[in-house]
Design a protein around this motif. Structure first.
Motif, PDB file in Angstrom:
ATOM      1  N   THR A 299       0.956  -0.976   0.101  1.00 55.24           N
ATOM      2  CA  THR A 299      -0.001  -0.230   0.048  1.00 55.24           C
ATOM      3  C   THR A 299       1.083   1.078   0.038  1.00 55.24           C
ATOM      4  OG1 THR A 299      -0.439   0.099   2.186  1.00 55.24           O
ATOM      5  CG2 THR A 299      -1.882  -1.400   0.932  1.00 55.24           C
ATOM      6  N   ASP A 300       0.387   2.095  -0.320  1.00 54.11           N
ATOM      7  CA  ASP A 300       1.082   3.506  -0.399  1.00 54.11           C
ATOM      8  C   ASP A 300      -0.323   4.482   0.246  1.00 54.11           C
ATOM      9  OD1 ASP A 300       2.770   2.354  -2.487  1.00 54.11           O
ATOM     10  OD2 ASP A 300       3.984   4.166  -0.807  1.00 54.11           O
ATOM     11  N   TYR A 301       0.330   5.526   0.352  1.00 53.83           N
ATOM     12  CA  TYR A 301      -0.276   6.616   0.985  1.00 53.83           C
ATOM     13  C   TYR A 301      -0.155   7.936   0.689  1.00 53.83           C
ATOM     14  CZ  TYR A 301      -3.218   3.386   3.862  1.00 53.83           C
ATOM     15  OH  TYR A 301      -4.098   1.977   4.426  1.00 53.83           O
ATOM     16  N   ALA A 302      -1.149   8.314   0.687  1.00 57.08           N
ATOM     17  CA  ALA A 302      -0.395  10.558   0.175  1.00 57.08           C
ATOM     18  C   ALA A 302      -0.201  10.962   2.149  1.00 57.08           C
ATOM     19  CB  ALA A 302      -1.904  11.159  -0.453  1.00 57.08           C
ATOM     20  N   ASP A 303       0.622  11.514   1.643  1.00 59.73           N
ATOM     21  CA  ASP A 303       0.830  12.253   3.219  1.00 59.73           C
ATOM     22  C   ASP A 303       0.496  13.309   3.893  1.00 59.73           C
ATOM     23  OD1 ASP A 303       4.219  12.942   2.211  1.00 59.73           O
ATOM     24  OD2 ASP A 303       3.707  11.282   2.872  1.00 59.73           O
ATOM     25  N   SER A 304      -0.705  13.560   3.552  1.00 61.40           N
ATOM     26  CA  SER A 304      -2.202  13.902   4.128  1.00 61.40           C
ATOM     27  C   SER A 304      -2.797  13.290   5.022  1.00 61.40           C
ATOM     28  CB  SER A 304      -2.964  14.981   2.960  1.00 61.40           C
ATOM     29  OG  SER A 304      -3.336  14.147   2.087  1.00 61.40           O
ATOM     30  N   VAL A 305      -3.169  12.241   4.639  1.00 65.30           N
ATOM     31  CA  VAL A 305      -4.008  11.223   5.227  1.00 65.30           C
ATOM     32  C   VAL A 305      -2.803   9.882   5.693  1.00 65.30           C
ATOM     33  CG1 VAL A 305      -5.924  11.372   2.914  1.00 65.30           C
ATOM     34  CG2 VAL A 305      -4.001   9.513   2.743  1.00 65.30           C
ATOM     35  N   LYS A 306      -2.219  10.096   6.131  1.00 63.32           N
ATOM     36  CA  LYS A 306      -1.414   8.953   6.716  1.00 63.32           C
ATOM     37  C   LYS A 306      -1.010   8.461   7.914  1.00 63.32           C
ATOM     38  CE  LYS A 306       2.743   8.147   3.680  1.00 63.32           C
ATOM     39  NZ  LYS A 306       3.722   8.690   3.438  1.00 63.32           N
ATOM     40  N   GLY A 307      -2.201   7.469   8.149  1.00 62.60           N
ATOM     41  CA  GLY A 307      -2.251   7.334  10.112  1.00 62.60           C
ATOM     42  C   GLY A 307      -3.858   7.418   9.934  1.00 62.60           C
ATOM     43  N   ARG A 308      -4.130   8.180   9.494  1.00 62.32           N
ATOM     44  CA  ARG A 308      -5.755   8.597   9.235  1.00 62.32           C
ATOM     45  C   ARG A 308      -6.486   7.419   8.018  1.00 62.32           C
ATOM     46  NH1 ARG A 308      -7.669  13.388   7.891  1.00 62.32           N
ATOM     47  NH2 ARG A 308      -6.913  14.056   6.493  1.00 62.32           N
ATOM     48  N   PHE A 309      -6.749   7.201   7.044  1.00 60.49           N
ATOM     49  CA  PHE A 309      -7.208   6.139   5.672  1.00 60.49           C
ATOM     50  C   PHE A 309      -5.895   5.564   5.813  1.00 60.49           C
ATOM     51  CE2 PHE A 309      -8.594  10.210   3.478  1.00 60.49           C
ATOM     52  CZ  PHE A 309      -9.041  10.728   4.056  1.00 60.49           C
ATOM     53  N   THR A 310      -7.025   4.249   5.748  1.00 55.74           N
ATOM     54  CA  THR A 310      -6.746   2.960   5.335  1.00 55.74           C
ATOM     55  C   THR A 310      -7.724   2.499   4.212  1.00 55.74           C
ATOM     56  OG1 THR A 310      -6.116   2.514   7.759  1.00 55.74           O
ATOM     57  CG2 THR A 310      -6.374   0.380   6.320  1.00 55.74           C
ATOM     58  N   ILE A 311      -6.681   1.865   3.480  1.00 57.24           N
ATOM     59  CA  ILE A 311      -7.332   0.937   2.420  1.00 57.24           C
ATOM     60  C   ILE A 311      -6.881  -0.356   2.344  1.00 57.24           C
ATOM     61  CG2 ILE A 311      -5.038   1.219   0.885  1.00 57.24           C
ATOM     62  CD1 ILE A 311      -6.217   1.788  -1.702  1.00 57.24           C
ATOM     63  N   SER A 312      -7.758  -0.850   1.856  1.00 59.54           N
ATOM     64  CA  SER A 312      -7.916  -2.876   2.115  1.00 59.54           C
ATOM     65  C   SER A 312      -8.677  -3.268   0.907  1.00 59.54           C
ATOM     66  CB  SER A 312      -8.394  -2.953   3.088  1.00 59.54           C
ATOM     67  OG  SER A 312     -10.397  -2.433   3.530  1.00 59.54           O
ATOM     68  N   ARG A 313      -8.552  -4.396   0.812  1.00 63.40           N
ATOM     69  CA  ARG A 313      -9.116  -4.851  -0.003  1.00 63.40           C
ATOM     70  C   ARG A 313     -10.016  -6.597  -0.034  1.00 63.40           C
ATOM     71  NH1 ARG A 313      -4.703  -6.749   0.165  1.00 63.40           N
ATOM     72  NH2 ARG A 313      -4.439  -8.568  -0.599  1.00 63.40           N
ATOM     73  N   ASP A 314     -11.483  -6.790  -0.724  1.00 67.25           N
ATOM     74  CA  ASP A 314     -11.562  -8.349  -1.064  1.00 67.25           C
ATOM     75  C   ASP A 314     -11.473  -9.268  -1.554  1.00 67.25           C
ATOM     76  OD1 ASP A 314     -13.098 -10.491  -0.014  1.00 67.25           O
ATOM     77  OD2 ASP A 314     -13.920  -9.346   1.312  1.00 67.25           O
ATOM     78  N   ASN A 315     -10.655  -9.618  -2.148  1.00 67.08           N
ATOM     79  CA  ASN A 315     -10.351 -10.125  -3.156  1.00 67.08           C
ATOM     80  C   ASN A 315     -11.224 -11.289  -4.145  1.00 67.08           C
ATOM     81  OD1 ASN A 315      -7.866  -8.619  -3.241  1.00 67.08           O
ATOM     82  ND2 ASN A 315      -6.719 -11.076  -3.210  1.00 67.08           N
ATOM     83  N   ALA A 316     -12.151 -11.775  -2.630  1.00 65.70           N
ATOM     84  CA  ALA A 316     -13.151 -12.361  -3.375  1.00 65.70           C
ATOM     85  C   ALA A 316     -14.358 -11.751  -4.174  1.00 65.70           C
ATOM     86  CB  ALA A 316     -13.678 -13.055  -2.347  1.00 65.70           C
ATOM     87  N   LYS A 317     -14.332 -10.504  -3.125  1.00 60.04           N
ATOM     88  CA  LYS A 317     -15.922  -9.684  -3.617  1.00 60.04           C
ATOM     89  C   LYS A 317     -15.234  -8.983  -4.962  1.00 60.04           C
ATOM     90  CE  LYS A 317     -17.953  -9.689   0.770  1.00 60.04           C
ATOM     91  NZ  LYS A 317     -18.679  -9.388   1.113  1.00 60.04           N
ATOM     92  N   ASN A 318     -13.597  -8.898  -5.346  1.00 62.17           N
ATOM     93  CA  ASN A 318     -13.695  -7.582  -6.111  1.00 62.17           C
ATOM     94  C   ASN A 318     -13.264  -6.193  -5.796  1.00 62.17           C
ATOM     95  OD1 ASN A 318     -12.292  -9.041  -7.967  1.00 62.17           O
ATOM     96  ND2 ASN A 318     -14.271  -9.735  -8.855  1.00 62.17           N
ATOM     97  N   THR A 319     -13.373  -6.225  -3.816  1.00 54.89           N
ATOM     98  CA  THR A 319     -14.143  -5.304  -3.533  1.00 54.89           C
ATOM     99  C   THR A 319     -12.538  -4.543  -3.472  1.00 54.89           C
ATOM    100  OG1 THR A 319     -16.040  -5.187  -3.734  1.00 54.89           O
ATOM    101  CG2 THR A 319     -15.364  -4.075  -2.413  1.00 54.89           C
ATOM    102  N   VAL A 320     -12.450  -2.989  -3.558  1.00 49.23           N
ATOM    103  CA  VAL A 320     -11.488  -2.008  -2.276  1.00 49.23           C
ATOM    104  C   VAL A 320     -12.425  -0.947  -1.381  1.00 49.23           C
ATOM    105  CG1 VAL A 320     -11.438  -0.476  -4.207  1.00 49.23           C
ATOM    106  CG2 VAL A 320      -9.266  -0.912  -2.234  1.00 49.23           C
TER     107      VAL A 320
END
Length: 123
Positions: free
Chosen positions: A58-79
């Motif tokens: 994963t990578d984040y913009a500095d402005s959102v680090k520590g506040r935003f989290t990206i995750s995914r569910d491969n089985a559902k093809n959803t992020v």
């Protein structure tokens, strides 16, 4: 072709949380990475976060680090984008994006885009 559909935007007070979802359909087997971007009124679209589909990098913009989290569910093809400690400056239209290349996503030029979902943070 790949289709991306976002959901989960809305109005929230500063300090609150929202979770955005992005469901991918179509030729999803070709995707390597998905990410999120945002565009505030009068400003250019900016990178928020990206996730490599198989490895979970994963990578984040500095402005959102520590506040935003990206995750995914491969089985559902959803992020997902979990947004905590929201600030008024997070107000923007948030776009889901996807590409066959991770660096293309983090570089801001993915091939596939969703229609966008509005996030408004009130002070």
């Amino acid at each position: 072709q790949v289709q991306l559909v976002e959901s989960g935007g809305g109005l929230v007070q500063a300090g609150g949380s929202l979770r955005l979802s992005c469901a991918a359909s179509g030729r999803t087997f070709s995707l390597v990475a998905m990410g999120w971007f945002r565009q505030a009124p009068g400003k250019e679209r900016q990178f928020v976060a990206a996730s490599r589909w198989n490895s979970g990098d994963t990578d984040y913009a500095d402005s959102v680090k520590g506040r935003f989290t990206i995750s995914r569910d491969n089985a559902k093809n959803t992020v997902y984008l979990q947004m905590n400690s929201l600030k008024p400056e997070d107000t923007a239209v948030y776009y889901c994006a996807a590409d066959r290349s991770y660096t293309v996503v983090t570089g801001g030029r993915p091939d596939y885009w969703g229609q966008g979902t509005q996030v408004t943070v009130s002070s």
